[in-house]
Design a protein around this motif. Sequence first.
Motif, PDB file in Angstrom:
ATOM      1  N   ILE A 210      -9.250   1.596   8.686  1.00 35.47           N
ATOM      2  CA  ILE A 210      -7.845   1.207   8.594  1.00 35.47           C
ATOM      3  C   ILE A 210      -7.639  -0.208   9.120  1.00 35.47           C
ATOM      4  CG2 ILE A 210      -5.565   1.642   9.589  1.00 35.47           C
ATOM      5  CD1 ILE A 210      -5.985   4.571   9.177  1.00 35.47           C
ATOM      6  N   LEU A 211      -8.372  -0.572  10.179  1.00 37.73           N
ATOM      7  CA  LEU A 211      -8.227  -1.906  10.766  1.00 37.73           C
ATOM      8  C   LEU A 211      -8.734  -3.004   9.849  1.00 37.73           C
ATOM      9  CD1 LEU A 211      -9.243  -1.187  14.476  1.00 37.73           C
ATOM     10  CD2 LEU A 211      -6.944  -1.427  13.524  1.00 37.73           C
ATOM     11  N   ASP A 212      -9.510  -2.652   8.820  1.00 35.27           N
ATOM     12  CA  ASP A 212     -10.009  -3.639   7.858  1.00 35.27           C
ATOM     13  C   ASP A 212      -9.058  -3.850   6.684  1.00 35.27           C
ATOM     14  OD1 ASP A 212     -12.310  -4.078   9.305  1.00 35.27           O
ATOM     15  OD2 ASP A 212     -13.533  -2.672   8.144  1.00 35.27           O
ATOM     16  N   ILE A 213      -7.939  -3.110   6.657  1.00 34.42           N
ATOM     17  CA  ILE A 213      -7.027  -3.151   5.514  1.00 34.42           C
ATOM     18  C   ILE A 213      -5.704  -3.802   5.906  1.00 34.42           C
ATOM     19  CG2 ILE A 213      -5.770  -1.747   3.833  1.00 34.42           C
ATOM     20  CD1 ILE A 213      -7.923   0.408   4.211  1.00 34.42           C
ATOM     21  N   LEU A 214      -5.283  -4.791   5.116  1.00 33.42           N
ATOM     22  CA  LEU A 214      -3.962  -5.390   5.319  1.00 33.42           C
ATOM     23  C   LEU A 214      -2.904  -4.605   4.560  1.00 33.42           C
ATOM     24  CD1 LEU A 214      -4.428  -9.276   5.133  1.00 33.42           C
ATOM     25  CD2 LEU A 214      -3.697  -7.918   7.099  1.00 33.42           C
ATOM     26  N   LEU A 215      -3.133  -4.404   3.254  1.00 32.50           N
ATOM     27  CA  LEU A 215      -2.197  -3.628   2.434  1.00 32.50           C
ATOM     28  C   LEU A 215      -2.856  -3.313   1.103  1.00 32.50           C
ATOM     29  CD1 LEU A 215      -1.017  -5.607  -0.013  1.00 32.50           C
ATOM     30  CD2 LEU A 215       0.404  -6.501   1.800  1.00 32.50           C
ATOM     31  N   THR A 216      -2.182  -2.470   0.342  1.00 34.32           N
ATOM     32  CA  THR A 216      -2.617  -2.176  -1.024  1.00 34.32           C
ATOM     33  C   THR A 216      -1.448  -2.451  -1.962  1.00 34.32           C
ATOM     34  OG1 THR A 216      -1.930   0.149  -0.942  1.00 34.32           O
ATOM     35  CG2 THR A 216      -4.179  -0.355  -0.231  1.00 34.32           C
ATOM     36  N   GLU A 217      -1.760  -2.842  -3.180  1.00 36.25           N
ATOM     37  CA  GLU A 217      -0.699  -3.068  -4.163  1.00 36.25           C
ATOM     38  C   GLU A 217      -1.240  -2.794  -5.559  1.00 36.25           C
ATOM     39  OE1 GLU A 217      -0.710  -7.656  -5.577  1.00 36.25           O
ATOM     40  OE2 GLU A 217       0.386  -7.268  -3.714  1.00 36.25           O
ATOM     41  N   ARG A 218      -0.333  -2.484  -6.486  1.00 36.95           N
ATOM     42  CA  ARG A 218      -0.712  -2.211  -7.869  1.00 36.95           C
ATOM     43  C   ARG A 218      -1.329  -3.437  -8.518  1.00 36.95           C
ATOM     44  NH1 ARG A 218       1.712   1.141 -11.573  1.00 36.95           N
ATOM     45  NH2 ARG A 218       1.832   2.575  -9.807  1.00 36.95           N
TER      46      ARG A 218
ATOM     47  N   THR B 178      -8.357  -6.734   2.162  1.00 39.25           N
ATOM     48  CA  THR B 178      -9.052  -6.494   3.431  1.00 39.25           C
ATOM     49  C   THR B 178      -8.926  -7.714   4.333  1.00 39.25           C
ATOM     50  OG1 THR B 178     -11.185  -7.371   2.667  1.00 39.25           O
ATOM     51  CG2 THR B 178     -10.707  -5.041   2.207  1.00 39.25           C
ATOM     52  N   THR B 179      -9.242  -7.516   5.599  1.00 38.36           N
ATOM     53  CA  THR B 179      -9.085  -8.591   6.583  1.00 38.36           C
ATOM     54  C   THR B 179     -10.219  -8.525   7.604  1.00 38.36           C
ATOM     55  OG1 THR B 179      -7.595  -9.542   8.247  1.00 38.36           O
ATOM     56  CG2 THR B 179      -7.608  -7.138   8.036  1.00 38.36           C
ATOM     57  N   LEU B 180     -10.517  -9.686   8.168  1.00 37.19           N
ATOM     58  CA  LEU B 180     -11.518  -9.747   9.243  1.00 37.19           C
ATOM     59  C   LEU B 180     -10.863  -9.873  10.611  1.00 37.19           C
ATOM     60  CD1 LEU B 180     -14.168 -12.192   7.675  1.00 37.19           C
ATOM     61  CD2 LEU B 180     -14.049  -9.696   7.537  1.00 37.19           C
ATOM     62  N   ASP B 181      -9.642 -10.435  10.634  1.00 38.47           N
ATOM     63  CA  ASP B 181      -8.974 -10.694  11.921  1.00 38.47           C
ATOM     64  C   ASP B 181      -7.660  -9.941  12.083  1.00 38.47           C
ATOM     65  OD1 ASP B 181      -7.286 -12.014  10.194  1.00 38.47           O
ATOM     66  OD2 ASP B 181      -7.737 -14.028  10.929  1.00 38.47           O
ATOM     67  N   GLY B 182      -7.312  -9.111  11.084  1.00 37.11           N
ATOM     68  CA  GLY B 182      -6.078  -8.352  11.168  1.00 37.11           C
ATOM     69  C   GLY B 182      -4.848  -9.119  10.727  1.00 37.11           C
ATOM     70  N   GLN B 183      -5.020 -10.387  10.335  1.00 39.20           N
ATOM     71  CA  GLN B 183      -3.878 -11.217   9.943  1.00 39.20           C
ATOM     72  C   GLN B 183      -4.051 -11.847   8.571  1.00 39.20           C
ATOM     73  OE1 GLN B 183      -3.538 -13.998  13.200  1.00 39.20           O
ATOM     74  NE2 GLN B 183      -2.361 -12.567  14.449  1.00 39.20           N
ATOM     75  N   LYS B 184      -5.159 -12.509   8.362  1.00 39.26           N
ATOM     76  CA  LYS B 184      -5.395 -13.193   7.099  1.00 39.26           C
ATOM     77  C   LYS B 184      -6.261 -12.326   6.176  1.00 39.26           C
ATOM     78  CE  LYS B 184      -5.127 -17.910   8.897  1.00 39.26           C
ATOM     79  NZ  LYS B 184      -5.861 -19.206   9.039  1.00 39.26           N
ATOM     80  N   PRO B 185      -6.019 -12.410   4.866  1.00 44.69           N
ATOM     81  CA  PRO B 185      -6.846 -11.645   3.931  1.00 44.69           C
ATOM     82  C   PRO B 185      -8.238 -12.256   3.796  1.00 44.69           C
ATOM     83  CG  PRO B 185      -5.345 -13.048   2.719  1.00 44.69           C
ATOM     84  CD  PRO B 185      -4.971 -13.192   4.165  1.00 44.69           C
ATOM     85  N   HIS B 186      -9.227 -11.407   3.640  1.00 47.24           N
ATOM     86  CA  HIS B 186     -10.603 -11.849   3.415  1.00 47.24           C
ATOM     87  C   HIS B 186     -10.916 -11.772   1.922  1.00 47.24           C
ATOM     88  CE1 HIS B 186     -14.840 -12.488   3.766  1.00 47.24           C
ATOM     89  NE2 HIS B 186     -15.153 -11.257   3.397  1.00 47.24           N
ATOM     90  N   ILE B 187     -10.894 -10.562   1.375  1.00 48.25           N
ATOM     91  CA  ILE B 187     -11.080 -10.340  -0.058  1.00 48.25           C
ATOM     92  C   ILE B 187     -10.184  -9.177  -0.488  1.00 48.25           C
ATOM     93  CG2 ILE B 187     -13.487 -11.148  -0.123  1.00 48.25           C
ATOM     94  CD1 ILE B 187     -14.269  -8.128  -0.193  1.00 48.25           C
ATOM     95  N   GLY B 188     -10.011  -9.046  -1.794  1.00 50.15           N
ATOM     96  CA  GLY B 188      -9.337  -7.879  -2.351  1.00 50.15           C
ATOM     97  C   GLY B 188     -10.347  -7.060  -3.136  1.00 50.15           C
ATOM     98  N   LEU B 189     -10.250  -5.751  -3.041  1.00 52.61           N
ATOM     99  CA  LEU B 189     -11.150  -4.849  -3.753  1.00 52.61           C
ATOM    100  C   LEU B 189     -10.346  -4.020  -4.752  1.00 52.61           C
ATOM    101  CD1 LEU B 189     -13.344  -3.571  -0.771  1.00 52.61           C
ATOM    102  CD2 LEU B 189     -13.964  -5.291  -2.486  1.00 52.61           C
ATOM    103  N   LEU B 190     -10.766  -4.040  -6.017  1.00 49.92           N
ATOM    104  CA  LEU B 190     -10.093  -3.253  -7.038  1.00 49.92           C
ATOM    105  C   LEU B 190     -10.664  -1.839  -7.029  1.00 49.92           C
ATOM    106  CD1 LEU B 190      -8.004  -3.536  -9.379  1.00 49.92           C
ATOM    107  CD2 LEU B 190      -9.972  -3.793 -10.907  1.00 49.92           C
TER     108      LEU B 190
END
Length: 282
Positions: free
Chosen positions: A17-25, A195-207
């Motif tokens: 959960i800590l690696d996830i910023l959000l999900t979207e369609r 996903t995020t590495l620091d809890g604030q900025k996005p790292h990559i998005g996974l489909l």
Amino acid sequence: MDLINFRVGQKTISLKILDILLTERYEGNLTSLPNGNPSFLGVKDYMGTPTPIFDLGLILNNQSSSEVNQELVKLLHDREQDQKTWLIALEHSIRDGAAFTKARDPHQSEFGKWFYSFKTENEDLKALLARFEEPHTKLLNLSGELLDLCTKGEKEKAIQILEKERTTTYQKLIRLFESARDQITLDHKPIIVFTTLDGQKPHIGLLVDQVQDNIHCDESEIKSLNEITNVGFEIDSQTKKMMKGLIKRGETHSVLIDPSSIFRPEHLQDYEPEETENYGLF
């Protein structure tokens, strides 16, 4: 450790959960950039940060879920055509006395061979496909009955029964083929997991295909990477880096993914967000 499970094809993957910023369609509205990685779909601006989006289906399965679905839709078209050809051959035999060489056993028809071996984790599709068995079995079994009537000189009776079943049982089967294809197409609503590495900025998005559930597990429940190969994964060196272990609970299992192992393309360092209608800041 708190995790969220996601479905990717026939596989379940887990992210902390800590690696996830959000999900979207996923709407397909990405900026394309040249890249040698086939799983790299493009870039989406997230809060001013250009975020590369990767197709996890291609990474794990060597095939995107969209491609898998397209192939399944085509296969259902082919099996529907087989059924049409079967009925035409039966009518030709009844009306003209031609030899009937098509299958009479429901398990031996082209559709039956596929139907009785096909597996899916999509519960809605599974329930819909289960409705195929009754009309398909009825039609295949009917062939012997009608051909026997012709042998006994009751050709007209056989024709009457065939015409009745054409407008009832056969049409029911055709409607099921149409519904199954619609189900496959409409059910596929992929999402991007940022996903995020620091809890604030996005790292990559996974489909991924869909969110499944969230779980809590202890470190002791995470099995070694070697066990992953026993559940159908063919792991190359790049993919192996992102897999941290197998979480096994009863008859279910998921693969723990570390998104930090998927690196951002270097040329994104010079990428400037585009403030356009299609690719604005999201």
